[in-house]
Design a protein around this motif. Structure first.
Motif, PDB file in Angstrom:
ATOM      1  N   GLN A   1     -61.662 -46.675   5.743  1.00  0.00           N
ATOM      2  CA  GLN A   1     -61.798 -45.234   5.525  1.00  0.00           C
ATOM      3  C   GLN A   1     -62.553 -44.949   4.235  1.00  0.00           C
ATOM      4  O   GLN A   1     -63.419 -44.066   4.193  1.00  0.00           O
ATOM      5  N   PHE A   2     -62.250 -45.670   3.184  1.00  0.00           N
ATOM      6  CA  PHE A   2     -62.981 -45.502   1.930  1.00  0.00           C
ATOM      7  C   PHE A   2     -64.460 -45.822   2.122  1.00  0.00           C
ATOM      8  O   PHE A   2     -65.331 -45.140   1.572  1.00  0.00           O
ATOM      9  N   SER A   3     -64.750 -46.841   2.904  1.00  0.00           N
ATOM     10  CA  SER A   3     -66.134 -47.279   3.072  1.00  0.00           C
ATOM     11  C   SER A   3     -66.985 -46.242   3.788  1.00  0.00           C
ATOM     12  O   SER A   3     -68.217 -46.293   3.718  1.00  0.00           O
ATOM     13  N   ALA A   4     -66.352 -45.296   4.481  1.00  0.00           N
ATOM     14  CA  ALA A   4     -67.096 -44.281   5.229  1.00  0.00           C
ATOM     15  C   ALA A   4     -67.421 -43.047   4.389  1.00  0.00           C
ATOM     16  O   ALA A   4     -68.112 -42.144   4.868  1.00  0.00           O
ATOM     17  N   VAL A   5     -66.962 -43.001   3.151  1.00  0.00           N
ATOM     18  CA  VAL A   5     -67.161 -41.807   2.317  1.00  0.00           C
ATOM     19  C   VAL A   5     -68.608 -41.685   1.861  1.00  0.00           C
ATOM     20  O   VAL A   5     -69.234 -40.634   2.006  1.00  0.00           O
ATOM     21  N   CYS A   6     -69.156 -42.732   1.287  1.00  0.00           N
ATOM     22  CA  CYS A   6     -70.529 -42.705   0.797  1.00  0.00           C
ATOM     23  C   CYS A   6     -71.015 -44.138   0.630  1.00  0.00           C
ATOM     24  O   CYS A   6     -70.243 -45.095   0.761  1.00  0.00           O
ATOM     25  N   TYR A   7     -72.305 -44.255   0.319  1.00  0.00           N
ATOM     26  CA  TYR A   7     -72.898 -45.593   0.217  1.00  0.00           C
ATOM     27  C   TYR A   7     -72.232 -46.410  -0.879  1.00  0.00           C
ATOM     28  O   TYR A   7     -71.924 -47.592  -0.683  1.00  0.00           O
ATOM     29  N   ARG A   8     -72.004 -45.779  -2.039  1.00  0.00           N
ATOM     30  CA  ARG A   8     -71.413 -46.519  -3.157  1.00  0.00           C
ATOM     31  C   ARG A   8     -70.018 -46.999  -2.815  1.00  0.00           C
ATOM     32  O   ARG A   8     -69.645 -48.143  -3.085  1.00  0.00           O
TER      33      ARG A   8
ATOM     34  N   ALA B   1     -65.933 -51.041  -1.330  1.00  0.00           N
ATOM     35  CA  ALA B   1     -64.856 -51.419  -0.408  1.00  0.00           C
ATOM     36  C   ALA B   1     -65.169 -52.722   0.329  1.00  0.00           C
ATOM     37  O   ALA B   1     -64.296 -53.569   0.518  1.00  0.00           O
ATOM     38  N   MET B   2     -66.424 -52.874   0.741  1.00  0.00           N
ATOM     39  CA  MET B   2     -66.795 -54.066   1.504  1.00  0.00           C
ATOM     40  C   MET B   2     -67.159 -55.255   0.615  1.00  0.00           C
ATOM     41  O   MET B   2     -67.079 -56.409   1.042  1.00  0.00           O
ATOM     42  N   GLY B   3     -67.565 -54.971  -0.612  1.00  0.00           N
ATOM     43  CA  GLY B   3     -68.089 -56.039  -1.453  1.00  0.00           C
ATOM     44  C   GLY B   3     -67.201 -56.474  -2.599  1.00  0.00           C
ATOM     45  O   GLY B   3     -67.649 -57.207  -3.484  1.00  0.00           O
TER      46      GLY B   3
END
Length: 337
Positions: A138-145, A150-152
């Protein structure tokens, strides 16, 4: 009756050949509601309107279409301006000034409670949520940063809690659940691994599949809780001497059945100082007892008190030892001096 048809100007500048007045409309309504026939003047008016109106209607249609197109352009331009304005405000948002390290900590704090430990009240839905780490997605869907953070951030993926006994209660295929577990392990990179792993009681194939995923990461194991059949510890034998980061180990037996002697696994763990054994039947696993500083032994059977006392004799001076037999009635704490 005199005709009241007049010329009217359309918004586009074109001219309509007539404009029906309220009087004409009322006269036409009266005629249609009665058996009265139109007069000669009425007939002339109605025929002229019927003849000329299609061209006027076409003009109205064209003007309406033009205005609709103009309205669409205005709405599109407004939407673009609104979006651009919001993005300008976002660019100035205070949260964008937070350090990546701080955002990573915030993401970690937002993990649901079910992602922290296994509980008896856990449901299949909770298991799916923590296995997929839904809060990070869910956090990863907020914005590119946020997606990049979240993924990295390996730290966010290096706490793994799963109770495989709940997997059969879901509608998702086992291979997909295994893939979710594998993704967490991959995204955790070389970050120290904190793991609470409940292995399935009566599914040897699934237990083996899970262990094949987690044991290659043995060098990352730091704080580990295993709910496992004691006889299955032999499946971990290849990790012996490959646990350089292991500091805390909890072994909870999923069965009280006696088990044959197995290979040593945890006796060569140089940093291991904390150990908890729960429900471990009779024989103790091979552990570097002399280096432990904090030990808990919790069993349900009073006959295990001898085994518990044997542990006390193996510990170094200054080690803290708690022996809990019957888990409710008797709790003894020793500080070996």
């Amino acid at each position: 009756m005199s005709s009241s048809a007049e010329h009217a100007t359309l918004p586009s500048g074109h001219t309509s050949s007539h404009c029906t007045s309220a009087t004409d409309a009322a006269r036409l309504t009266d005629i249609l509601r009665s058996t009265v026939l139109p007069t000669t003047e009425d007939t002339y008016l109605f025929r002229r309107v019927s003849s000329e109106a299609p061209a006027d209607l076409a003009g109205y249609d064209a003007e309406i279409e033009r205005l609709q197109s103009l309205l669409g352009c205005l709405q599109s331009e407004r939407e673009l301006l609104s979006t651009y304005t919001e993005r300008c405000r976002s660019a100035l948002s205070p949260i964008r000034r937070l350090l990546t390290e701080l955002l990573t900590e915030i993401f970690d704090w937002c993990a649901p409670s079910c992602a922290e430990s296994i509980e008896n009240e856990d449901t299949a839905d909770m298991e799916l949520e923590r296995l997929a780490k839904t809060h990070l997605l869910q956090f990863s869907a907020v914005c590119y940063r946020w997606h990049e953070i979240a993924m990295g951030s390996p730290k966010l993926w290096s706490t793994i809690v799963t109770d495989a006994d709940l997997w059969n209660d879901t509608d998702i295929r086992t291979e997909h659940l295994l893939r979710r577990l594998e993704l967490s392990l991959e995204r955790g990179a070389n970050s120290p691994l904190v793991m609470e792993l409940g292995l399935p009681h009566e599914d040897d194939e699934l237990q083996s599949s899970i262990l094949k995923l987690v044991t290659p990461h043995a060098t990352r194991w730091k704080d580990i809780y295993l709910w496992i059949d004691p006889s299955s510890v032999e499946l971990l034998a290849h990790m012996r001497g490959n646990l350089p980061r292991l500091e805390s180990l909890s072994l909870s037996a999923s069965t009280v059945d006696p088990y044959p002697p197995g290979p040593a696994v945890f006796d060569l763990a140089p940093r291991l100082t904390r150990l908890t054994l729960t429900g471990w039947p009779l024989r103790l696993p091979e552990i570097p007892w002399g280096q432990l500083l904090d030990v808990k032994f919790m069993n349900n059977e009073a006959r295990d008190i001898t085994c518990g006392l044997d542990i006390l004799s193996l510990l170094q001076k200054g080690a803290e030892y708690r022996m809990d037999i019957d888990c409710v009635c008797h709790a003894l704490t020793y500080l070996r001096t």
